[in-house]
Design a protein around this motif. Structure first.
Motif, PDB file in Angstrom:
ATOM      1  N   GLU A  14       0.841  -1.204   0.000  1.00 41.03           N
ATOM      2  CA  GLU A  14       0.000   0.000   0.000  1.00 41.03           C
ATOM      3  C   GLU A  14       0.871   1.247   0.000  1.00 41.03           C
ATOM      4  OE1 GLU A  14      -3.321   0.442   2.759  1.00 41.03           O
ATOM      5  OE2 GLU A  14      -3.294  -1.736   3.009  1.00 41.03           O
ATOM      6  N   GLN A  15       1.848   1.287   0.906  1.00 41.15           N
ATOM      7  CA  GLN A  15       2.736   2.449   0.990  1.00 41.15           C
ATOM      8  C   GLN A  15       3.485   2.669  -0.322  1.00 41.15           C
ATOM      9  OE1 GLN A  15       2.992   4.795   3.449  1.00 41.15           O
ATOM     10  NE2 GLN A  15       1.177   3.728   4.197  1.00 41.15           N
ATOM     11  N   TYR A  16       3.911   1.592  -0.944  1.00 36.87           N
ATOM     12  CA  TYR A  16       4.600   1.663  -2.237  1.00 36.87           C
ATOM     13  C   TYR A  16       3.692   2.318  -3.284  1.00 36.87           C
ATOM     14  CZ  TYR A  16       6.294  -0.193  -6.733  1.00 36.87           C
ATOM     15  OH  TYR A  16       6.703  -0.332  -8.028  1.00 36.87           O
ATOM     16  N   LEU A  17       2.435   1.880  -3.331  1.00 34.51           N
ATOM     17  CA  LEU A  17       1.499   2.442  -4.300  1.00 34.51           C
ATOM     18  C   LEU A  17       1.132   3.883  -3.958  1.00 34.51           C
ATOM     19  CD1 LEU A  17      -0.756  -0.691  -4.891  1.00 34.51           C
ATOM     20  CD2 LEU A  17       0.884   0.318  -6.499  1.00 34.51           C
ATOM     21  N   TYR A  18       0.966   4.187  -2.663  1.00 35.97           N
ATOM     22  CA  TYR A  18       0.697   5.568  -2.247  1.00 35.97           C
ATOM     23  C   TYR A  18       1.819   6.485  -2.714  1.00 35.97           C
ATOM     24  CZ  TYR A  18      -3.077   4.161   0.950  1.00 35.97           C
ATOM     25  OH  TYR A  18      -4.241   3.682   1.484  1.00 35.97           O
ATOM     26  N   ARG A  19       3.055   6.024  -2.551  1.00 38.80           N
ATOM     27  CA  ARG A  19       4.212   6.819  -2.979  1.00 38.80           C
ATOM     28  C   ARG A  19       4.194   7.040  -4.486  1.00 38.80           C
ATOM     29  NH1 ARG A  19       8.108   8.332   0.110  1.00 38.80           N
ATOM     30  NH2 ARG A  19       8.373   7.461   2.162  1.00 38.80           N
ATOM     31  N   GLN A  20       3.883   5.997  -5.227  1.00 43.83           N
ATOM     32  CA  GLN A  20       3.831   6.144  -6.684  1.00 43.83           C
ATOM     33  C   GLN A  20       2.766   7.163  -7.087  1.00 43.83           C
ATOM     34  OE1 GLN A  20       3.549   2.170  -8.493  1.00 43.83           O
ATOM     35  NE2 GLN A  20       5.661   2.523  -9.109  1.00 43.83           N
ATOM     36  N   ILE A  21       1.654   7.160  -6.381  1.00 43.83           N
ATOM     37  CA  ILE A  21       0.586   8.124  -6.656  1.00 43.83           C
ATOM     38  C   ILE A  21       1.043   9.528  -6.268  1.00 43.83           C
ATOM     39  CG2 ILE A  21      -1.742   8.851  -5.994  1.00 43.83           C
ATOM     40  CD1 ILE A  21      -2.373   5.764  -5.695  1.00 43.83           C
ATOM     41  N   ALA A  22       1.618   9.667  -5.082  1.00 41.52           N
ATOM     42  CA  ALA A  22       2.055  10.980  -4.598  1.00 41.52           C
ATOM     43  C   ALA A  22       3.146  11.573  -5.485  1.00 41.52           C
ATOM     44  CB  ALA A  22       2.555  10.866  -3.152  1.00 41.52           C
ATOM     45  N   ARG A  51      -5.002  -8.157  -1.212  1.00 35.95           N
ATOM     46  CA  ARG A  51      -5.388  -7.582   0.084  1.00 35.95           C
ATOM     47  C   ARG A  51      -5.050  -6.101   0.140  1.00 35.95           C
ATOM     48  NH1 ARG A  51      -3.723  -9.657   6.174  1.00 35.95           N
ATOM     49  NH2 ARG A  51      -4.981  -8.114   7.257  1.00 35.95           N
ATOM     50  N   ALA A  52      -3.865  -5.736  -0.342  1.00 38.70           N
ATOM     51  CA  ALA A  52      -3.456  -4.332  -0.353  1.00 38.70           C
ATOM     52  C   ALA A  52      -4.394  -3.502  -1.232  1.00 38.70           C
ATOM     53  CB  ALA A  52      -2.014  -4.204  -0.844  1.00 38.70           C
ATOM     54  N   LEU A  53      -4.707  -4.022  -2.415  1.00 32.43           N
ATOM     55  CA  LEU A  53      -5.581  -3.291  -3.321  1.00 32.43           C
ATOM     56  C   LEU A  53      -6.991  -3.170  -2.768  1.00 32.43           C
ATOM     57  CD1 LEU A  53      -4.455  -4.630  -6.828  1.00 32.43           C
ATOM     58  CD2 LEU A  53      -3.646  -2.634  -5.561  1.00 32.43           C
ATOM     59  N   GLN A  54      -7.465  -4.208  -2.086  1.00 34.76           N
ATOM     60  CA  GLN A  54      -8.789  -4.149  -1.482  1.00 34.76           C
ATOM     61  C   GLN A  54      -8.850  -3.055  -0.418  1.00 34.76           C
ATOM     62  OE1 GLN A  54     -11.645  -5.813  -2.468  1.00 34.76           O
ATOM     63  NE2 GLN A  54     -12.484  -4.245  -1.127  1.00 34.76           N
ATOM     64  N   PHE A  71      -8.152   1.366 -10.830  1.00 38.76           N
ATOM     65  CA  PHE A  71      -7.762   2.696 -11.286  1.00 38.76           C
ATOM     66  C   PHE A  71      -7.573   3.616 -10.087  1.00 38.76           C
ATOM     67  CE2 PHE A  71      -9.889   0.645 -14.711  1.00 38.76           C
ATOM     68  CZ  PHE A  71      -9.310   1.115 -15.872  1.00 38.76           C
ATOM     69  N   VAL A  72      -6.689   4.605 -10.254  1.00 40.51           N
ATOM     70  CA  VAL A  72      -6.471   5.614  -9.217  1.00 40.51           C
ATOM     71  C   VAL A  72      -7.667   6.560  -9.215  1.00 40.51           C
ATOM     72  CG1 VAL A  72      -4.975   7.512  -8.445  1.00 40.51           C
ATOM     73  CG2 VAL A  72      -3.968   5.480  -9.523  1.00 40.51           C
ATOM     74  N   THR A  73      -8.140   6.908  -8.034  1.00 41.39           N
ATOM     75  CA  THR A  73      -9.269   7.821  -7.926  1.00 41.39           C
ATOM     76  C   THR A  73      -8.977   9.140  -8.632  1.00 41.39           C
ATOM     77  OG1 THR A  73     -10.799   8.913  -6.415  1.00 41.39           O
ATOM     78  CG2 THR A  73      -8.515   8.827  -5.720  1.00 41.39           C
TER      79      THR A  73
END
Length: 124
Positions: A14-22, A51-54, A71-73
């Protein structure tokens, strides 16, 4: 990706994906890699990625289009809040580390300013 032993892997994903988004590597409305591709890329179990994506879907950061993927919001306010949360977490960790090193709160700003000045001088 190198995982830490003391934090569940799905949270680290989750943190990895949050960083990619940020960082803008995943943009608002953009399709993220499939569960299988993420699992291969990160060398983890598909169920862990799911689980992370959910969790991210539950939080509204991602949304699913049936048959198309995740998809990203496009909710820019939510994305800005997420980015600020990441910044706050980094700052909290920084402050805690400085405290452990004996740097008092009242000298944090001057310590950081001195560091940035020295770094800039090295870059010139």
């Amino acid at each position: 990706m190198e995982f830490k032993n003391n934090i569940p892997i799905y949270l680290q994903i989750e943190q990895y994906l949050y960083r990619q988004i940020a960082l803008g590597q995943l943009k608002a409305g953009e399709k993220i890699p499939s569960v299988r591709n993420l699992a291969l890329e990160l060398t983890v179990n598909v169920n862990t990625v799911q689980r992370a994506l959910q969790q991210m879907n539950d939080q509204g950061i991602l949304y699913t289009k049936r048959g198309e993927g995740n998809f990203v919001t496009e909710d820019t306010e939510l994305l800005n809040q997420t980015k600020q949360s990441l910044i706050d977490n980094e700052l909290e960790e920084f402050v805690q580390n400085m405290d452990k090193l004996g740097v008092k709160e009242e000298s944090l700003v001057s310590t950081l300013q001195n560091y940035l000045k020295q770094r800039d001088e090295k870059d010139e």
